[in-house]
Scaffold this active site. Sequence first.
Site, PDB file in Angstrom:
ATOM      1  N   SER A   1       0.797  -1.225   0.000  1.00 43.51           N
ATOM      2  CA  SER A   1       0.000   0.000   0.000  1.00 43.51           C
ATOM      3  C   SER A   1       0.831   1.278   0.000  1.00 43.51           C
ATOM      4  CB  SER A   1      -0.961  -0.004   1.187  1.00 43.51           C
ATOM      5  OG  SER A   1      -0.261  -0.195   2.392  1.00 43.51           O
TER       6      SER A   1
ATOM      7  N   HIS B   1      -5.142  -2.940  -3.220  1.00 44.37           N
ATOM      8  CA  HIS B   1      -4.724  -1.964  -4.235  1.00 44.37           C
ATOM      9  C   HIS B   1      -4.579  -2.555  -5.632  1.00 44.37           C
ATOM     10  CE1 HIS B   1      -4.056   0.935  -1.024  1.00 44.37           C
ATOM     11  NE2 HIS B   1      -3.608  -0.100  -0.347  1.00 44.37           N
TER      12      HIS B   1
ATOM     13  N   LYS C   1     -11.705   1.332  -2.454  1.00 42.92           N
ATOM     14  CA  LYS C   1     -10.593   1.963  -3.182  1.00 42.92           C
ATOM     15  C   LYS C   1     -10.983   2.047  -4.663  1.00 42.92           C
ATOM     16  CE  LYS C   1      -7.603   1.146   0.593  1.00 42.92           C
ATOM     17  NZ  LYS C   1      -6.884   0.195   1.417  1.00 42.92           N
TER      18      LYS C   1
HETATM   19  C1  PLP Z   1      -6.964   0.054   2.902  1.00 37.80           C
HETATM   20  C2  PLP Z   1      -6.407  -1.284   3.172  1.00 37.80           C
HETATM   21  C3  PLP Z   1      -7.084  -2.196   3.977  1.00 37.80           C
HETATM   22  C4  PLP Z   1      -8.313  -1.817   4.733  1.00 37.80           C
HETATM   23  O1  PLP Z   1      -9.414  -1.772   3.914  1.00 37.80           O
HETATM   24  P1  PLP Z   1     -10.648  -0.850   4.363  1.00 37.80           P
HETATM   25  O2  PLP Z   1     -11.761  -1.287   3.494  1.00 37.80           O
HETATM   26  O3  PLP Z   1     -10.206   0.545   4.141  1.00 37.80           O
HETATM   27  O4  PLP Z   1     -10.886  -1.146   5.809  1.00 37.80           O
HETATM   28  C5  PLP Z   1      -6.575  -3.461   4.104  1.00 37.80           C
HETATM   29  N1  PLP Z   1      -5.425  -3.810   3.498  1.00 37.80           N
HETATM   30  C6  PLP Z   1      -4.725  -2.952   2.740  1.00 37.80           C
HETATM   31  C7  PLP Z   1      -3.461  -3.401   2.099  1.00 37.80           C
HETATM   32  C8  PLP Z   1      -5.189  -1.659   2.565  1.00 37.80           C
HETATM   33  O5  PLP Z   1      -4.482  -0.791   1.855  1.00 37.80           O
END
Ligand code: PLP
Length: 384
Positions: A178, A206, A238
């Site tokens: 991330s 991602h 995302k």
């Molecule tokens: C953003 C993220 C999460 C969490 O997901 P949410 O839906 O925002 O709770 C989990 N793992 C990674 C690698 C992330 O970047």
Amino acid sequence: MIWTELESELAALADKHLLRTRKTLESGCNTHMMVSGKSLLAFCSNDYLGLASHPLIGQAICDAVKRWGTGSGGSHVVNGHMLPHQQLEEALADFVGADRALYYSTGYMANIGVVPTLVGRGDAVFADRLNHASLIDAVQLSRAEHRRYAHKDMAQLEKMLAASDAKRKLILTDAVFSMDGDIAPLKELFDLAERYDAWLVLDDAHGFGVLGLEGRGSLSHFGMPFHPRMVYVGTLGKAAGVSGAFVAGASTVIEYLMQRSRSYIFTTASSPIIASALLTALELIKTGESRRKQLRALSQCLRDGLSGTAWQLLPSSTAIHPVVVGGNEAVLKVSKALMDSGIWVPAIRPPTVPQGAARLRISLSASHTLDDVKRLTDALREIE
Ligand SMILES: *Cc1c(COP(=O)(O)O)cnc(C)c1O
């Protein structure tokens, strides 16, 4: 007094330039965001495909609210599981090529739901050092032994697996990291999982929507089919532009999670209007090749615009482009200088990234234009 300890800890964070602040947005998530009456060109969201403000998703929500109302009224395993949730799970499983999928309210909850359900005391989790915080928490919650290998170091991982006498083994990794934007070596990880009879849990927060055929994610990127030892976590806040997450895998794994995963069972199902919105988002992802193409063009433009400058981008084939600055104060200074010229690039500091590796995290969205990126690279050249 017990609360004065908190005051001094907050003061210590401030001293180390580690206090977090929030900006209140006066507009929705888009490439330009209003903050304190000022429009900022933003490179900070995870809205990689620009779907967070897509009118068709908004329309799906308006339509859904008329039929479904707002609340789910209960847990999925009691009365909260409605047709849109069911349809979404089926569509997601089909999309990523798994037997079945389970829809969670957030990615954080999916991760803390999966790991402690698959492993516990006496078991071991083998985790990449740069894994997301939600994966770290998931391991702690599981009470399994937490073995962390250096970032993408398959030789070290193999040694750890070979030396382990844990009952069950689980390899745990971000599929796309991330804060770095690079991709985990999924084929090598899967081979090791096979050799040592381990689970392979992939967090594709991602990669989903961005990588692979029609945005099917990191497995598709490597042309890898699903396997019963794989558990795939995709998030929907995302690239999908809404919120939520899903776990996909073999039928038995998903059934087991549905029966045992506490963050699935002991929480209210998210609103059916969100699931309806996600069905539309999924269609837009599938048919969104032009958005992914635009992302690649923007990434190239960013690389070209910064080449020959002091701003060194880490190698990345995703929408995440970090520039490692080093110190916390230094990165805040650059971020502030950009902000002064109306550009918002967040400064990412420990504990989100390792000590001394504070960075600007430039994230691109298909809604950006080449001119937007050019404005950013020009501004960075100015500051240099
Ligand atoms: C953003 C993220 C999460 C969490 O997901 P949410 O839906 O925002 O709770 C989990 N793992 C990674 C690698 C992330 O970047």
